[in-house]
Structures are given as structure tokens and as C-alpha cells.
Write an enzyme that holds these catalytic residues in place. Structure first.
Site, mmCIF file in Angstrom:
data_model
loop_
_atom_site.group_PDB
_atom_site.id
_atom_site.type_symbol
_atom_site.label_atom_id
_atom_site.label_comp_id
_atom_site.label_asym_id
_atom_site.label_seq_id
_atom_site.Cartn_x
_atom_site.Cartn_y
_atom_site.Cartn_z
ATOM 1 N N GLU A 1 53.153 26.327 19.204
ATOM 2 C CA GLU A 1 52.785 25.198 19.312
ATOM 3 C C GLU A 1 51.916 24.327 18.312
ATOM 4 O O GLU A 1 52.292 22.769 17.209
ATOM 5 C CB GLU A 1 52.121 24.198 20.608
ATOM 6 C CG GLU A 1 51.644 22.843 21.097
ATOM 7 C CD GLU A 1 51.388 22.026 22.268
ATOM 8 O OE1 GLU A 1 51.179 23.862 23.132
ATOM 9 O OE2 GLU A 1 51.763 21.419 22.164
ATOM 10 N N ASP B 1 52.951 29.058 24.113
ATOM 11 C CA ASP B 1 52.246 27.758 23.540
ATOM 12 C C ASP B 1 50.906 28.848 24.460
ATOM 13 O O ASP B 1 50.978 29.659 25.275
ATOM 14 C CB ASP B 1 52.798 26.970 25.498
ATOM 15 C CG ASP B 1 51.740 25.669 25.226
ATOM 16 O OD1 ASP B 1 50.847 26.316 24.314
ATOM 17 O OD2 ASP B 1 53.178 25.049 26.226
ATOM 18 N N ILE C 1 47.958 28.106 25.673
ATOM 19 C CA ILE C 1 47.814 26.958 25.993
ATOM 20 C C ILE C 1 48.135 26.483 26.619
ATOM 21 O O ILE C 1 48.420 25.517 26.223
ATOM 22 C CB ILE C 1 46.167 26.632 26.259
ATOM 23 C CG1 ILE C 1 45.424 27.844 25.305
ATOM 24 C CG2 ILE C 1 45.557 26.164 27.518
ATOM 25 C CD1 ILE C 1 43.716 27.531 25.568
ATOM 26 N N ASP C 2 48.507 26.263 28.138
ATOM 27 C CA ASP C 2 49.983 25.507 27.914
ATOM 28 C C ASP C 2 49.092 24.777 29.941
ATOM 29 O O ASP C 2 48.756 25.914 30.832
ATOM 30 C CB ASP C 2 51.225 26.268 29.114
ATOM 31 C CG ASP C 2 52.268 25.284 29.457
ATOM 32 O OD1 ASP C 2 51.933 24.036 28.834
ATOM 33 O OD2 ASP C 2 52.354 25.006 31.049
ATOM 34 N N THR D 1 46.059 21.687 28.720
ATOM 35 C CA THR D 1 45.329 22.234 27.937
ATOM 36 C C THR D 1 44.341 21.392 28.876
ATOM 37 O O THR D 1 42.621 21.415 29.356
ATOM 38 C CB THR D 1 45.443 22.050 26.415
ATOM 39 O OG1 THR D 1 46.447 22.820 26.228
ATOM 40 C CG2 THR D 1 44.075 21.460 26.222
ATOM 41 N N ASP E 1 56.457 25.031 25.964
ATOM 42 C CA ASP E 1 56.765 24.937 27.269
ATOM 43 C C ASP E 1 57.601 25.481 28.504
ATOM 44 O O ASP E 1 57.482 25.910 29.495
ATOM 45 C CB ASP E 1 56.808 22.969 27.612
ATOM 46 C CG ASP E 1 55.221 22.358 26.994
ATOM 47 O OD1 ASP E 1 54.388 22.441 26.821
ATOM 48 O OD2 ASP E 1 56.146 21.077 26.399
HETATM 49 C C1 IPD Z 1 51.811 20.018 28.899
HETATM 50 C C2 IPD Z 1 51.908 21.152 30.453
HETATM 51 C C3 IPD Z 1 52.196 19.858 31.046
HETATM 52 C C4 IPD Z 1 53.778 18.358 30.522
HETATM 53 C C5 IPD Z 1 53.061 18.452 29.723
HETATM 54 C C6 IPD Z 1 52.734 19.210 28.826
HETATM 55 P P1 IPD Z 1 50.294 21.211 26.572
HETATM 56 O O1 IPD Z 1 51.662 20.830 27.653
HETATM 57 O O2 IPD Z 1 52.871 21.667 30.187
HETATM 58 O O3 IPD Z 1 52.288 20.684 32.541
HETATM 59 O O4 IPD Z 1 53.261 18.039 31.850
HETATM 60 O O5 IPD Z 1 53.715 16.872 29.066
HETATM 61 O O6 IPD Z 1 51.947 18.281 27.208
HETATM 62 O O7 IPD Z 1 49.930 20.077 26.029
HETATM 63 O O8 IPD Z 1 48.748 21.418 28.334
HETATM 64 O O9 IPD Z 1 50.608 22.183 26.067
HETATM 65 CA CA CA Z 2 52.374 23.009 27.045
HETATM 66 CA CA CA Z 3 49.759 24.269 24.723
#
Ligand code: IPD
Ligand code: CA
Ligand code: CA
Length: 278
Positions: A72, A93, A95-96, A98, A222
Site C-alpha cells: 500500500e 497492507d 497496517i490495515d 490505521t 485490504d
Molecule cells: C482501511 C480499512 C478499513 C476500511 C478503509 C480502509 P487502512 O485500511 O481496511 O476497514 O474501511 O476504507 O482504507 O487505510 O487502515 O489501511
Molecule cells: Ca487497508
Molecule cells: Ca494500510
């Protein structure tokens, strides 16, 4: 890549992901970490996102220099548009979730997947805060901390705990669909849950804690790892329009059973028709 190489890749990805777990935990406890907004104010990133991605990418490339990386934090638009080719491709990813990470909410995950010849072969989703390590190698089942997991297998919406990521409604165009679906689900199901990490949500469907999820507007990193977890745990991931799941364009319905996936598809289609009719 033959099975032995896949196993080797899995061992390496496991070691690196666990190492990165310590970096995530350090960041989680660091109250003064640098936080920046990306294009939109709700889309945040920290210094730790890049750190984790660097460790994963460097470690994987050291052993597999000819592999393609789709992480990402370092993937360009042009790289993302290139179709999957014969190169084994890691989808990462760092950190999913964040926003959860920044606010001290323990629903976060490191998500790592490997695609070979267009097929998902490895999926890892690791939440270091709860020390939950979800993993799958294609054809070998899905596991949580080494214990085999399976989806709930529930078929009826009225028995479901439905994952519903309302944060996507931050995009104005997505809003009527997101809340329309939520309205339809809650008329029938047991409850809606938004964890704030798509990767972890998919892992929870794989382990039978949640039952289904309809999600669009997200990115390959994701979804990829969690999709393999679900498939290996006996569940289903399809395109949100009913077709085949596309790894690079992951608008999906994920469910613990085929029948439930089709029921969610009916809901998605009904809401789409309602929105078009106005
Ligand atoms: C997010 C998470 C979240 C989703 C967001 C994503 P990130 O990823 O997966 O569940 O609702 O749209 O962007 O930005 O924390 O890697
Ligand atoms: Ca994510
Ligand atoms: Ca992320």
C-alpha cells in the site's frame, strides 16, 4: 513456484510478519507518533505504516528478488494498474486499520498475500495487539495460531452477525449504497459490526465469528489475504456483482457459505435498484 517453494515463502512471510508485529506494537504504544492525512482527512497514515512495509518488502525481495511487490505505501497508480502476470506477486497492507492504530483501538492487522499465476497461494492476517495470527496456504486449510478454523456455515441472514464497514460512506458516491445495504441487513440479521479493518473482518468470517460482508471501494491489499483465509475455511468470496472475485479490483461479497453469499447478492442488487430509481 512448486509446493516446496510456496512453503518456504510461507515460512519467510510468517517470520517477517511476526517481526513486524513488534514494530506495530511499539507504534501502538507510542502516543506521540507522527500521523498524516493522505488525500482525504479520514484517510490517515503514520511513520509505522512505511516502516512495516519496508521490513516486509526488503525481507521478501532479499530471498525472492524477481517477485513483484504491491504494498500500500509504495505502490504507484501505474504499478497498480498493471495486470497480474507470471511474476509471483506479494500484496501487502502493512497496517490495515490505521485509524484504529492511531486511536488505540486494538482491531488492526498486518495483511500479506502471495499470488502465483493469478491464484492466491498464501494469506496471512496478523493482529499483534491480540496476538492473533491467521494464516492459510492454498489447499491446506486456514488456521488461527496453528488451530484449524472454519466459517460458521450459516445460510440464513436472520442468524447472521453481518460485517458492515460504514467508513466507506465517507465517499459521497458510496453513501446511499452503504447505508441502503445496512438498512436491509438490519431488518433481518442479528446485528451489524464495523471493525475498521477489512483484513481482520475477513479473518473473523474465516473463523466463524462473523458471517458475511459486502464491500467495495477498497484496494487489493485490504482483501487478498483475508479472501484466501475464507476460501480455505470453507467460505466464499465473489465479486459484488455476482461474478468471480478479481484480486486487483476487489469489490466483493464474502460469506461463510455459498447460500449466504447469494442472499447478500440479492440485498446488494435490491439496494442498487432502489438507488437508481431514486
Ligand atoms: C482501511 C480499512 C478499513 C476500511 C478503509 C480502509 P487502512 O485500511 O481496511 O476497514 O474501511 O476504507 O482504507 O487505510 O487502515 O489501511
Ligand atoms: Ca487497508
Ligand atoms: Ca494500510
Amino acid at each position: 513456484m512448486d509446493d516446496q517453494k510456496i512453503d518456504e515463502a510461507f515460512q519467510l512471510a510468517t517470520t517477517l510478519t511476526k517481526q513486524c508485529g513488534s514494530i506495530v506494537l511499539e507504534g501502538f504504544r507510542n502516543a506521540s507518533k507522527a500521523v498524516k492525512c493522505k488525500e482525504n482527512h479520514w484517510d490517515v497514515v503514520t511513520e509505522y505504516d512505511q516502516k512495516v512495509e519496508d521490513v516486509l518488502v526488503r525481507g521478501l525481495l532479499e530471498r525472492f528478488p524477481d517477485h513483484r511487490m504491491l504494498g500500500e505505501e509504495s505502490t504507484t497508480e501505474a504499478n497498480l494498474r498493471e495486470p497480474l502476470d507470471e511474476r509471483p506477486t506479494w500484496i501487502i497492507d502493512p497496517i490495515d486499520g490505521t485509524s484504529n492504530f492511531v486511536r488505540g483501538v486494538k482491531f488492526i492487522a498486518i495483511s500479506v498475500a502471495l499470488v502465483v499465476g493469478g491464484d492466491l497461494k498464501i494469506g496471512i492476517v496478523y493482529n499483534p495487539c491480540l496476538d492473533e495470527f491467521y494464516s492459510a496456504v492454498k489447499g491446506k486449510g486456514a488456521f488461527l495460531n496453528g488451530e484449524k478454523i472454519k466459517t460458521s456455515g450459516i445460510e440464513e441472514l436472520k442468524q447472521c452477525l453481518v460485517a458492515h464497514e460504514s467508513s466507506i460512506a465517507s465517499y459521497a458516491t458510496a453513501r446511499p449504497y452503504v447505508f441502503g445495504r445496512g438498512l436491509e441487513f438490519i431488518k433481518e440479521c442479528i446485528g451489524l459490526r464495523a471493525l475498521g479493518s477489512a483484513a481482520l473482518t475477513l479473518a473473523y468470517i474465516a473463523s466463524g465469528n462473523l458471517d458475511c460482508y459486502a464491500i467495495d471501494y477498497l484496494q487489493p491489499w485490504d482483501i487478498a489475504a483475508g479472501a484466501l483465509l475464507i476460501q480455505e475455511a470453507g467460505g466464499v468470496v465473489i465479486n459484488i456483482n455476482g461474478g468471480e472475485y478479481d484480486i486487483l479490483k476487489p469489490d466483493v461479497i464474502a460469506a461463510g457459505s455459498e447460500k449466504l453469499a447469494q442472499r447478500v447478492l440479492e440485498v446488494v442488487r435490491k439496494v442498487e435498484a432502489d438507488v437508481v430509481r431514486g
